[in-house]
Write a protein that holds these residues in place. Structure first.
Motif, mmCIF file in Angstrom:
data_model
loop_
_atom_site.group_PDB
_atom_site.id
_atom_site.type_symbol
_atom_site.label_atom_id
_atom_site.label_comp_id
_atom_site.label_asym_id
_atom_site.label_seq_id
_atom_site.Cartn_x
_atom_site.Cartn_y
_atom_site.Cartn_z
ATOM 1 N N UNK A 143 74.768 -23.978 24.177
ATOM 2 C CA UNK A 143 75.023 -25.401 23.996
ATOM 3 C C UNK A 143 74.851 -25.788 22.528
ATOM 4 N N UNK A 144 75.826 -26.520 21.978
ATOM 5 C CA UNK A 144 75.654 -26.980 20.597
ATOM 6 C C UNK A 144 74.715 -28.184 20.550
ATOM 7 N N UNK A 145 74.313 -28.560 19.371
ATOM 8 C CA UNK A 145 73.558 -29.790 19.204
ATOM 9 C C UNK A 145 74.490 -30.955 19.540
ATOM 10 N N UNK A 146 73.982 -31.964 20.225
ATOM 11 C CA UNK A 146 74.838 -33.113 20.540
ATOM 12 C C UNK A 146 75.504 -33.719 19.296
ATOM 13 N N UNK A 147 74.811 -33.757 18.185
ATOM 14 C CA UNK A 147 75.395 -34.321 16.957
ATOM 15 C C UNK A 147 76.594 -33.500 16.477
ATOM 16 N N UNK A 148 76.542 -32.182 16.640
ATOM 17 C CA UNK A 148 77.664 -31.327 16.251
ATOM 18 C C UNK A 148 78.856 -31.545 17.190
ATOM 19 N N UNK A 149 78.572 -31.715 18.480
ATOM 20 C CA UNK A 149 79.627 -31.998 19.454
ATOM 21 C C UNK A 149 80.305 -33.333 19.132
#
Length: 141
Positions: free
Chosen positions: A10-16
């Motif tokens: 899972x990526x960081x939400x900010x990166x998504x």
């Protein structure tokens, strides 16, 4: 060719949020980002240096129903094989998780059907399915 790192996490939400915005997939809130990522089955993240430049995820029940969502490639990485790396990682997961009766679907962005057909996806209608359909009711609260 550039050096890319493929991570199946899972990526960081900010990166998504950032890559969605870069790819004109619409801006989502941090809460929406966290919830959709938390409810996903599998991720394929492509990084150049430490920057997320490609992303795809699979949602579904994990047994019979799988949906490929958010296949995103940063516009600055177009034509460099990032999309193919995403699909390869997603299909690898599906080969392990899907059963013979599973349905695996995606909705291609306009004019991207030929990209997916290179990886074995078929347009509808075909011998298994009728025309694809969507429930188009956008909720604006």
């Amino acid at each position: 060719m550039k050096d890319f790192l493929v991570k199946k996490e899972c990526p960081k939400p900010s990166a998504y949020i950032k890559i969605r915005k870069e790819c004109d997939f619409g801006e989502v809130s941090p809460k929406q980002s966290e919830t959709c990522l938390d409810n996903s089955l599998f991720f394929a993240c492509i990084y150049e240096s430490k920057e997320l430049v490609g992303f795809g995820r699979i949602v579904g029940d994990g047994v019979l129903c799988f949906y490929i969502a958010d296949v995103l490639v940063s516009p600055k990485m177009a034509g460099q094989g990032v999309g193919g790396m995403i699909i390869a990682a997603l299909v690898s997961y599906l080969k392990e998780a899907a059963t013979p009766l599973s349905t695996i679907t995606l909705l291609a962005a306009p004019n991207k059907e030929s990209f997916y057909s290179k990886y074995g996806f078929e347009t509808c209608p075909n011998k298994y399915f009728g025309k694809g359909m969507s429930y188009i009711k956008w909720i604006n609260l």
